[in-house]
Design a protein around this motif. Structure first.
Motif, PDB file in Angstrom:
ATOM      1  N   THR A 196      -8.772   4.396  -4.300  1.00 12.86           N
ATOM      2  CA  THR A 196      -7.463   5.212  -3.582  1.00 12.86           C
ATOM      3  C   THR A 196      -7.657   4.665  -2.251  1.00 12.86           C
ATOM      4  O   THR A 196      -6.356   4.694  -1.547  1.00 12.86           O
ATOM      5  CB  THR A 196      -7.704   6.633  -3.919  1.00 12.86           C
ATOM      6  OG1 THR A 196      -8.779   6.998  -3.123  1.00 12.86           O
ATOM      7  CG2 THR A 196      -7.956   7.037  -5.542  1.00 12.86           C
ATOM      8  N   THR A 217       0.947  -1.267   0.009  1.00 13.33           N
ATOM      9  CA  THR A 217       0.014   0.121  -0.111  1.00 13.33           C
ATOM     10  C   THR A 217       0.798   1.377   0.035  1.00 13.33           C
ATOM     11  O   THR A 217       1.914   1.092   0.523  1.00 13.33           O
ATOM     12  CB  THR A 217      -0.893  -0.060   1.089  1.00 13.33           C
ATOM     13  OG1 THR A 217      -0.201  -0.020   2.501  1.00 13.33           O
ATOM     14  CG2 THR A 217      -1.727  -1.206   1.234  1.00 13.33           C
ATOM     15  N   GLU A 274      -4.090   3.044  -0.583  1.00 16.06           N
ATOM     16  CA  GLU A 274      -3.610   3.639   0.493  1.00 16.06           C
ATOM     17  C   GLU A 274      -3.321   2.804   2.026  1.00 16.06           C
ATOM     18  O   GLU A 274      -2.819   3.232   2.630  1.00 16.06           O
ATOM     19  CB  GLU A 274      -4.214   5.165   1.157  1.00 16.06           C
ATOM     20  CG  GLU A 274      -4.363   6.126  -0.067  1.00 16.06           C
ATOM     21  CD  GLU A 274      -5.157   7.272   0.087  1.00 16.06           C
ATOM     22  OE1 GLU A 274      -5.875   7.290   1.304  1.00 16.06           O
ATOM     23  OE2 GLU A 274      -5.036   8.385  -0.388  1.00 16.06           O
ATOM     24  N   GLY A 330       1.151   5.381  -2.122  1.00 16.74           N
ATOM     25  CA  GLY A 330       0.910   6.359  -3.096  1.00 16.74           C
ATOM     26  C   GLY A 330       0.521   5.767  -4.417  1.00 16.74           C
ATOM     27  O   GLY A 330       0.599   4.625  -4.846  1.00 16.74           O
ATOM     28  N   ARG A 359      -6.176   2.732   3.626  1.00 16.64           N
ATOM     29  CA  ARG A 359      -7.297   3.295   4.422  1.00 16.64           C
ATOM     30  C   ARG A 359      -8.098   2.019   4.824  1.00 16.64           C
ATOM     31  O   ARG A 359      -8.838   1.993   6.035  1.00 16.64           O
ATOM     32  CB  ARG A 359      -7.859   4.336   4.106  1.00 16.64           C
ATOM     33  CG  ARG A 359      -8.736   5.223   4.828  1.00 16.64           C
ATOM     34  CD  ARG A 359      -9.193   6.351   4.232  1.00 16.64           C
ATOM     35  NE  ARG A 359      -8.268   7.383   3.627  1.00 16.64           N
ATOM     36  CZ  ARG A 359      -8.837   8.503   2.877  1.00 16.64           C
ATOM     37  NH1 ARG A 359     -10.169   8.741   3.097  1.00 16.64           N
ATOM     38  NH2 ARG A 359      -7.952   9.024   2.319  1.00 16.64           N
TER      39      ARG A 359
END
Length: 326
Positions: A44, A9, A48, A11, A50
């Motif tokens: 995204t 994970t 990331e 950018g 998340r």
């Protein structure tokens, strides 16, 4: 086949182009040659870290294309059928397998690009406007990110496709004058450039201080506080995204100021049955095919440019829907 794979994970640079085997459909699955796949903020978040995901994985969970092979036990789909689906990861690729239970036929009069562009965002706009808060004739509503994919569709639905008789009055927020023009083109009655004025003040002035029955907020961290301020007593904040970051924890006692409602809806809970999925999708696809609902494809990227697609989406450089064309 060519595919984007995430091995760690981070950018956009972690989106790597790889040569991988073409997947084989298991029982109940269909192998599809992908013609277009949607790029969404959830992609995204997974990139990331998340949202949790087992590494490595192929990102993307929205696509449209042509059936190549049906697995054992599949009925209703055959090679050559044009289909679209959402919710199964692995669509940043030339081929992907999807559960037949998730597949939808793409109707005549609608391209596979349009299907990939409208499926997730169109269904989201549909459940928000029809179910999370069912917009009523004469309502005034606030739609954040009015030039984004959901924002443009939600504005059109609120103005023309939800209410019988008079549609809603729609206020939107955008960051630039170019985006403001797109939002007005979708039917917005009042467009607020949040880079130049407070949207909370603009809403207060527009409603003579009465507030709104609902705010549709996909932005999150930077808009949350003022979104609450825009609500009338017993108003609802539908927080369906977090493009600016996660909202910090809050004490529910704050909702007592106006007996407010707060919900964090997600699509899967509004398409829990095949019947509900087909009902929403048939309405959205039908509106697109008949020209009643306009789908803006703001950008198209090659598979190898997936990282740039993520940069542009997160940098708010895009409008409408972002697609990858494998």
């Amino acid at each position: 086949m060519r595919a984007i794979q995430i091995q760690q994970t981070g950018g956009p640079e972690v989106l790597e182009l790889k040569e991988l085997p073409i997947p084989q459909p298991a029982a109940g699955q269909v192998l599809v040659k992908i013609e277009a796949c949607g790029v969404n903020f959830i992609d995204t978040y997974l990139r990331e870290g998340r949202y949790p995901a087992t590494l490595p994985f192929i990102p993307g969970q929205e696509a449209a294309g042509v059936v190549v092979e049906a697995g054992e036990g599949v009925s209703g789909f055959k090679p050559g059928d044009r289909v679209a689906w959402n919710g199964t990861r692995g669509t940043y690729a030339e081929y992907a397998c999807a559960p037949a239970s998730d597949l939808l036929h793409v109707p005549e009069g609608m391209s596979t690009e349009q299907a990939a562009a409208v499926l997730l965002q169109g269904l989201t706009a549909h459940y928000l406007s029809h179910s999370t808060y069912a917009i009523q004739s004469g309502d005034t509503v606030l739609v954040h990110a009015g030039a984004g994919g959901v924002g443009l569709l939600l504005t059109q639905m609120a103005k023309r496709l939800v209410c019988k008789g008079q549609g809603a009055t729609v206020i939107t927020t955008v960051s630039t004058e170019e985006k403001a023009e797109l939002s007005r083109g979708a039917g917005a009655d009042k467009v607020v450039l949040y880079t130049q004025e407070s949207f909370a003040d603009a809403v207060k002035a527009f409603t003579d201080g009465k507030g709104l029955p609902v705010v549709y907020d996909s932005v999150g961290k930077t808009t949350f506080e003022d979104s609450l301020k825009c609500l009338r007593p017993r108003g609802l904040l539908a927080l369906y995204g977090a493009s600016s970051g996660a909202v910090p924890p809050m004490d529910p006692i704050r909702l007592m100021a106006g007996s407010l409602y707060l919900t964090r809806p997600t699509l899967k809970d509004y398409v829990q049955t095949r019947e509900e999925l087909e009902r929403r999708a048939n309405e959205v696809f039908g509106w697109v095919a008949s020209g009643k609902l306009s789908v803006r494809i703001g950008a198209r990227y090659k598979l190898e440019d997936a990282a740039q697609a993520h940069r542009d989406l997160c940098g708010r450089k895009t409008t409408g829907k972002v697609l990858i064309l494998p």
